[in-house]
Scaffold this motif. Structure first.
Motif, short mmCIF file in Angstrom:
data_model
loop_
_atom_site.label_atom_id
_atom_site.label_comp_id
_atom_site.label_asym_id
_atom_site.label_seq_id
_atom_site.Cartn_x
_atom_site.Cartn_y
_atom_site.Cartn_z
N TYR A 147 -9.31 -18.33 2.52
CA TYR A 147 -8.87 -17.51 3.64
C TYR A 147 -9.08 -18.19 4.98
O TYR A 147 -8.21 -18.17 5.83
N CYS A 148 -10.21 -18.83 5.17
CA CYS A 148 -10.55 -19.44 6.46
C CYS A 148 -9.95 -20.83 6.62
O CYS A 148 -10.05 -21.42 7.69
N GLN A 149 -9.33 -21.36 5.58
CA GLN A 149 -9.00 -22.77 5.57
C GLN A 149 -7.97 -23.21 6.60
O GLN A 149 -8.05 -24.34 7.08
N SER A 150 -7.02 -22.38 6.97
CA SER A 150 -6.09 -22.84 8.00
C SER A 150 -6.84 -23.09 9.31
O SER A 150 -6.60 -24.09 9.98
N GLY A 151 -7.78 -22.22 9.65
CA GLY A 151 -8.59 -22.43 10.84
C GLY A 151 -9.51 -23.63 10.70
O GLY A 151 -9.70 -24.40 11.66
N GLN A 152 -10.08 -23.81 9.51
CA GLN A 152 -10.96 -24.96 9.26
C GLN A 152 -10.17 -26.27 9.41
O GLN A 152 -10.64 -27.22 10.05
N VAL A 153 -8.99 -26.31 8.82
CA VAL A 153 -8.16 -27.51 8.89
C VAL A 153 -7.74 -27.80 10.33
O VAL A 153 -7.81 -28.95 10.78
N MET A 154 -7.34 -26.78 11.06
CA MET A 154 -6.94 -26.97 12.46
C MET A 154 -8.10 -27.53 13.28
O MET A 154 -7.92 -28.44 14.09
N ALA A 155 -9.30 -26.99 13.06
CA ALA A 155 -10.48 -27.48 13.79
C ALA A 155 -10.83 -28.91 13.36
O ALA A 155 -11.18 -29.74 14.20
N ALA A 156 -10.72 -29.21 12.07
CA ALA A 156 -11.03 -30.55 11.58
C ALA A 156 -10.05 -31.58 12.15
O ALA A 156 -10.46 -32.68 12.55
N VAL A 157 -8.78 -31.24 12.19
CA VAL A 157 -7.78 -32.16 12.75
C VAL A 157 -8.06 -32.41 14.24
O VAL A 157 -7.98 -33.54 14.71
N ALA A 158 -8.39 -31.36 14.96
CA ALA A 158 -8.72 -31.53 16.39
C ALA A 158 -9.93 -32.44 16.56
O ALA A 158 -9.93 -33.33 17.41
N LEU A 159 -10.96 -32.24 15.74
CA LEU A 159 -12.15 -33.09 15.81
C LEU A 159 -11.81 -34.55 15.54
O LEU A 159 -12.15 -35.43 16.33
N LEU A 160 -11.12 -34.80 14.42
CA LEU A 160 -10.83 -36.19 14.05
C LEU A 160 -9.82 -36.85 14.97
O LEU A 160 -9.81 -38.07 15.10
N ALA A 191 -21.19 -29.42 15.18
CA ALA A 191 -20.90 -28.87 16.50
C ALA A 191 -19.44 -28.45 16.61
O ALA A 191 -19.13 -27.36 17.09
N ALA A 192 -18.54 -29.32 16.15
CA ALA A 192 -17.11 -29.02 16.26
C ALA A 192 -16.69 -27.86 15.37
O ALA A 192 -15.78 -27.11 15.73
N MET A 193 -17.35 -27.69 14.24
CA MET A 193 -16.94 -26.68 13.27
C MET A 193 -17.77 -25.40 13.37
O MET A 193 -17.53 -24.45 12.64
N SER A 194 -18.72 -25.36 14.29
CA SER A 194 -19.65 -24.23 14.36
C SER A 194 -18.96 -22.89 14.63
O SER A 194 -19.49 -21.85 14.26
N GLY A 195 -17.81 -22.90 15.23
CA GLY A 195 -17.10 -21.66 15.50
C GLY A 195 -16.18 -21.21 14.38
O GLY A 195 -15.46 -20.24 14.53
N ASN A 196 -16.18 -21.94 13.27
CA ASN A 196 -15.34 -21.60 12.13
C ASN A 196 -16.24 -21.17 10.97
O ASN A 196 -16.95 -21.99 10.40
N LEU A 197 -16.18 -19.89 10.67
CA LEU A 197 -17.00 -19.34 9.60
C LEU A 197 -16.27 -19.38 8.27
O LEU A 197 -15.06 -19.23 8.20
N CYS A 198 -17.05 -19.55 7.22
CA CYS A 198 -16.53 -19.56 5.85
C CYS A 198 -17.30 -18.51 5.07
O CYS A 198 -18.51 -18.64 4.88
N ARG A 199 -16.60 -17.47 4.63
CA ARG A 199 -17.24 -16.39 3.88
C ARG A 199 -17.85 -16.89 2.57
O ARG A 199 -18.79 -16.31 2.05
N CYS A 200 -17.29 -17.95 2.02
CA CYS A 200 -17.76 -18.49 0.74
C CYS A 200 -18.84 -19.55 0.93
O CYS A 200 -19.37 -20.07 -0.05
N ALA A 201 -19.15 -19.89 2.17
CA ALA A 201 -20.20 -20.85 2.52
C ALA A 201 -19.96 -22.24 1.94
O ALA A 201 -20.87 -22.89 1.44
N THR A 202 -18.74 -22.72 2.05
CA THR A 202 -18.42 -24.07 1.56
C THR A 202 -18.63 -25.12 2.64
O THR A 202 -17.94 -26.13 2.68
N TYR A 203 -19.60 -24.90 3.50
CA TYR A 203 -19.82 -25.79 4.64
C TYR A 203 -20.09 -27.23 4.22
O TYR A 203 -19.63 -28.16 4.89
N GLN A 204 -20.83 -27.45 3.14
CA GLN A 204 -21.10 -28.82 2.70
C GLN A 204 -19.80 -29.51 2.27
O GLN A 204 -19.60 -30.69 2.54
#
Length: 151
Positions: free
Chosen positions: A97-110, A123-136
């Motif tokens: 569910y959160c992945q479109s936001g995660q991908v958009m933030a990751a592309v901006a960072l890179l 720091a760049a991803m701190s504003g993107n939450l993942c309900r499934c906690a796949t942060y690693q």
């Protein structure tokens, strides 16, 4: 009002105070940008405005007018391709569910920092939450995308 989204111009008949998120989803049919919290706290609605990640749930139509907007549907280029390949190779999403936001933030960072450290990623991803906690896995995906960009 006029919007340029994913390289295409659109005339939108909506109140200037309407959140960009609802314009994208309801007026333009671009449903890849997700509603999460409505308060810019979760990052599910992240899009790029003039190349910078913004939260579409609190960005008004008036603020977006005249700015180039990119949604997950329009994301392309070398960095986006590297992120997509890394996400698939490492099976980053769980529910997705959160992945479109995660991908958009990751592309901006890179795009700004092609060799981020763990702390840069956090720091760049701190504003993107993942309900499934796949942060690693998200962090690993970003580092893999960075590696792919070097190759």
């Amino acid at each position: 009002m006029r919007l340029t989204v994913n390289g295409r111009d659109h005339e939108v008949d909506a109140d200037p105070a309407t959140p960009l998120l609802w314009v994208l989803r309801d007026h333009l049919g671009l449903t890849g940008t997700k509603f999460g919290c409505g308060m810019a706290q979760c990052g599910s609605c992240t899009v790029h405005m003039a190349g910078m990640p913004v939260r579409a749930c609190i960005t008004t139509l008036a603020a977006a007018e005249g700015q180039p907007i990119t949604t997950i549907e329009g994301l392309d280029g070398k960095v986006a391709s590297a992120v997509e390949r890394a996400w698939v190779a490492l099976d980053v999403p769980q529910c997705g569910y959160c992945q479109s936001g995660q991908v958009m933030a990751a592309v901006a960072l890179l795009s700004e920092n092609p060799k981020p450290s763990d702390s840069d990623v956090d720091a760049a991803m701190s504003g993107n939450l993942c309900r499934c906690a796949t942060y690693q896995r998200i962090r690993a995906g970003i580092h893999e995308a960075a590696r792919l960009l070097e190759a």
